[in-house]
Write a protein that holds these residues in place. Structure first.
Motif, PDB file in Angstrom:
ATOM      1  N   CYS A   4      20.509  21.877  51.157  1.00  0.00           N
ATOM      2  CA  CYS A   4      22.283  23.073  51.061  1.00  0.00           C
ATOM      3  C   CYS A   4      22.887  22.256  52.621  1.00  0.00           C
ATOM      4  CB  CYS A   4      21.888  23.810  51.224  1.00  0.00           C
ATOM      5  SG  CYS A   4      20.761  24.596  50.451  1.00  0.00           S
ATOM      6  N   GLY A   5      22.722  21.943  53.040  1.00  0.00           N
ATOM      7  CA  GLY A   5      23.603  21.140  54.765  1.00  0.00           C
ATOM      8  C   GLY A   5      23.584  21.479  55.907  1.00  0.00           C
ATOM      9  N   LYS A   6      24.102  21.243  56.074  1.00  0.00           N
ATOM     10  CA  LYS A   6      24.133  22.270  57.740  1.00  0.00           C
ATOM     11  C   LYS A   6      25.173  22.985  57.354  1.00  0.00           C
ATOM     12  CE  LYS A   6      22.424  21.055  61.394  1.00  0.00           C
ATOM     13  NZ  LYS A   6      22.415  20.471  63.047  1.00  0.00           N
ATOM     14  N   GLY A   7      25.992  23.496  56.277  1.00  0.00           N
ATOM     15  CA  GLY A   7      27.135  24.429  56.128  1.00  0.00           C
ATOM     16  C   GLY A   7      26.693  25.899  56.122  1.00  0.00           C
ATOM     17  N   VAL A   8      27.013  26.709  56.783  1.00  0.00           N
ATOM     18  CA  VAL A   8      26.807  28.116  56.427  1.00  0.00           C
ATOM     19  C   VAL A   8      27.581  29.387  55.910  1.00  0.00           C
ATOM     20  CG1 VAL A   8      26.586  30.511  57.551  1.00  0.00           C
ATOM     21  CG2 VAL A   8      25.729  28.634  58.105  1.00  0.00           C
ATOM     22  N   TYR A   9      27.931  29.344  54.704  1.00  0.00           N
ATOM     23  CA  TYR A   9      29.373  29.901  53.489  1.00  0.00           C
ATOM     24  C   TYR A   9      29.712  31.181  54.425  1.00  0.00           C
ATOM     25  CZ  TYR A   9      28.050  25.953  50.391  1.00  0.00           C
ATOM     26  OH  TYR A   9      27.842  24.964  49.635  1.00  0.00           O
ATOM     27  N   LEU A  10      30.877  31.448  54.478  1.00  0.00           N
ATOM     28  CA  LEU A  10      31.652  32.992  55.056  1.00  0.00           C
ATOM     29  C   LEU A  10      31.947  34.137  53.692  1.00  0.00           C
ATOM     30  CD1 LEU A  10      30.271  31.565  57.951  1.00  0.00           C
ATOM     31  CD2 LEU A  10      32.560  33.193  59.417  1.00  0.00           C
ATOM     32  N   ARG A  32      20.780  37.076  62.801  1.00  0.00           N
ATOM     33  CA  ARG A  32      21.218  35.987  62.813  1.00  0.00           C
ATOM     34  C   ARG A  32      21.631  35.294  62.591  1.00  0.00           C
ATOM     35  NH1 ARG A  32      27.070  39.829  61.206  1.00  0.00           N
ATOM     36  NH2 ARG A  32      26.614  39.564  63.377  1.00  0.00           N
ATOM     37  N   GLU A  33      21.237  34.572  63.713  1.00  0.00           N
ATOM     38  CA  GLU A  33      21.239  33.195  64.106  1.00  0.00           C
ATOM     39  C   GLU A  33      19.607  32.755  63.781  1.00  0.00           C
ATOM     40  OE1 GLU A  33      24.056  34.449  67.139  1.00  0.00           O
ATOM     41  OE2 GLU A  33      22.624  34.832  66.204  1.00  0.00           O
ATOM     42  N   LYS A  34      19.009  33.418  64.026  1.00  0.00           N
ATOM     43  CA  LYS A  34      17.017  33.159  63.627  1.00  0.00           C
ATOM     44  C   LYS A  34      17.114  32.895  61.961  1.00  0.00           C
ATOM     45  CE  LYS A  34      15.438  35.648  68.027  1.00  0.00           C
ATOM     46  NZ  LYS A  34      14.682  36.646  68.465  1.00  0.00           N
ATOM     47  N   GLY A  35      17.860  33.709  61.485  1.00  0.00           N
ATOM     48  CA  GLY A  35      17.790  33.574  59.512  1.00  0.00           C
ATOM     49  C   GLY A  35      17.927  32.836  59.736  1.00  0.00           C
ATOM     50  N   LEU A  36      19.328  31.838  60.187  1.00  0.00           N
ATOM     51  CA  LEU A  36      19.736  30.612  60.159  1.00  0.00           C
ATOM     52  C   LEU A  36      19.307  29.820  60.292  1.00  0.00           C
ATOM     53  CD1 LEU A  36      23.587  31.064  61.063  1.00  0.00           C
ATOM     54  CD2 LEU A  36      22.687  31.556  58.880  1.00  0.00           C
ATOM     55  N   GLU A  50      38.460  39.555  64.712  1.00  0.00           N
ATOM     56  CA  GLU A  50      37.597  39.619  65.410  1.00  0.00           C
ATOM     57  C   GLU A  50      35.918  39.355  64.808  1.00  0.00           C
ATOM     58  OE1 GLU A  50      37.656  43.472  67.326  1.00  0.00           O
ATOM     59  OE2 GLU A  50      39.627  42.494  68.869  1.00  0.00           O
ATOM     60  N   CYS A  51      35.426  40.214  64.080  1.00  0.00           N
ATOM     61  CA  CYS A  51      34.575  39.559  63.270  1.00  0.00           C
ATOM     62  C   CYS A  51      34.210  37.869  62.676  1.00  0.00           C
ATOM     63  CB  CYS A  51      34.206  40.816  62.091  1.00  0.00           C
ATOM     64  SG  CYS A  51      32.670  41.111  61.560  1.00  0.00           S
ATOM     65  N   ILE A  78      31.275  35.775  64.630  1.00  0.00           N
ATOM     66  CA  ILE A  78      30.556  34.908  63.651  1.00  0.00           C
ATOM     67  C   ILE A  78      30.469  33.474  63.718  1.00  0.00           C
ATOM     68  CG2 ILE A  78      31.256  34.987  61.375  1.00  0.00           C
ATOM     69  CD1 ILE A  78      28.149  35.662  62.488  1.00  0.00           C
ATOM     70  N   GLN A  79      32.227  33.148  64.027  1.00  0.00           N
ATOM     71  CA  GLN A  79      31.892  31.987  63.561  1.00  0.00           C
ATOM     72  C   GLN A  79      31.052  31.219  65.166  1.00  0.00           C
ATOM     73  OE1 GLN A  79      36.342  31.324  62.954  1.00  0.00           O
ATOM     74  NE2 GLN A  79      35.737  30.892  61.010  1.00  0.00           N
ATOM     75  N   SER A  80      31.752  31.811  66.104  1.00  0.00           N
ATOM     76  CA  SER A  80      30.885  31.037  67.192  1.00  0.00           C
ATOM     77  C   SER A  80      29.729  31.161  67.220  1.00  0.00           C
ATOM     78  CB  SER A  80      31.513  32.371  68.524  1.00  0.00           C
ATOM     79  OG  SER A  80      33.414  32.034  68.350  1.00  0.00           O
ATOM     80  N   ARG A  81      28.801  32.281  66.734  1.00  0.00           N
ATOM     81  CA  ARG A  81      27.378  32.631  67.265  1.00  0.00           C
ATOM     82  C   ARG A  81      27.036  30.944  65.813  1.00  0.00           C
ATOM     83  NH1 ARG A  81      24.833  36.959  68.143  1.00  0.00           N
ATOM     84  NH2 ARG A  81      25.720  38.844  69.051  1.00  0.00           N
TER      85      ARG A  81
END
Length: 349
Positions: free
Chosen positions: A46-52, A281-285, A320-321, A325-328
């Protein structure tokens, strides 16, 4: 244990007995190795992308009375609300301007939102934002209703099976709700042509590792495009208020196992995971997830959509949300991806 993990990486399957052994004998070293292999598999497929995905919680009315849910019909303390079609469109416009290309319309099983009203909403969203995907999460519906939503333009449907254990399912749901019917709904959605999402809760009262094995085997059989799992978190106004919550550790193990069993699946790091752990969520990623669903709902209703206690991000605005999340995601070593993010095997019929 490493041999079984390596076999899972290679073959994407284990026997039920082997899966149960893995879950029963999971220690810190085994967990670290499993997480590392799930991460490598996720990057490879899937690569390193995270779909928002932009989440819109548009109604907290629900006709169901599930024991674990804060918006259950008999909860007299719930402050009910519905967003109008115009309000939903305004949220979509804000989300589109922020860069979102998937909108997730989530709500209880609200009889006010008839097929005709849902068709109108879906049609308006697709007309106004033709490049965007529309995901629905509205619970159990007749085949004909699912078909109407699909024909109106809906692309995806999320319907957690909650647990693949018939006995546990019966204990958690009111009379009239049957696991067999929910599974049939999932099969109907696949037959119609949706990208389909299933999933389950982790840490339900009375849940065992053997139950998780049944969940994993059910998911392998169903082959959904998306799988949403998260820890059970009790709500103060439900019959399960005094029960213990699920754990981060168990949720991460199951996320990793799902990634290895279905390497291309769309797998969210859920809000519930972030609720029980500030870096959940970071741990989940890092454990194999590749989707996050920031909340686009208007600020004045976010606290009212309380499926469980302590839900995060209830006081933020949409921008803000998103920024948060983008920063995280970046700090965790991944790349935020605002595209539609369809499953690679799916093509709209």
């Amino acid at each position: 244990m490493r041999e079984l993990t390596d076999q899972l990486v290679r073959d994407h399957c284990l026997s039920k007995e082997e899966l149960l052994y893995v879950l029963d004998h999971m220690d810190e070293d085994s967990r670290a190795y499993l997480t590392a292999q799930a991460h490598e598999t996720r990057v490879r497929y899937c690569g390193k992308g995270v779909y928002l995905r932009g989440l819109i919680e548009f109604t907290n009315y629900c006709k169901r009375d599930c024991l674990y849910c804060g918006i259950r019909a008999s909860n007299q303390n719930a402050c009910r609300y519905r967003l109008s079609a115009d309000e939903i469109m305004a949220v979509c416009r804000k989300g589109y301007d922020l860069g979102y290309r998937t909108f997730v319309l989530q709500g209880g099983e609200d009889v006010f939102f008839t097929d005709e009203r849902m068709e109108e909403i879906i049609t308006r969203i697709k007309a106004g934002f033709p490049l965007c995907a529309v995901t629905l999460s509205l619970g159990e519906k007749p085949f004909a209703s699912y078909e109407k939503y699909f024909q109106a333009g809906a692309d995806r449907y999320l319907l957690r099976h909650e647990t693949a254990s018939p006995a546990l399912y019966r204990r958690l749901h009111p009379p009239g709700m049957r696991l067999e019917h929910r599974i049939q709904c999932l099969k109907n959605l696949k037959k119609i042509g949706y990208q389909v999402g299933a999933g389950f809760m982790v840490g339900l009262p009375g849940q065992t590792n053997a139950d998780f094995v049944e969940d994993l085997y059910f998911l392998q059989e169903l082959q959904p495009h998306m799988i949403g799992i998260g820890p059970f978190i009790p709500h103060k106004d439900t019959p399960l208020a005094g029960e213990k919550a699920g754990t981060v550790e168990a949720t991460l193990v199951l996320l990793s196992l799902i990634r290895l069993l279905l390497p291309e699946v769309l797998l969210p790091a859920t809000t519930a995971l972030g609720t029980i752990d500030p870096t959940g969520r970071e741990k989940g990623l890092k454990a194999g997830a590749n989707v996050v669903m920031p909340n686009l709902s208007p600020g004045e209703v976010r606290e009212k959509y309380a499926l469980y206690d302590g839900k995060i991000c209830t006081g933020e605005e949409a921008a803000e949300c998103l920024h948060c999340i983008q920063s995280r995601i970046a700090r965790a070593g991944f790349l935020a991806d605002m595209s539609r993010g369809d499953h690679p095997s799916w093509e709209r019929k």
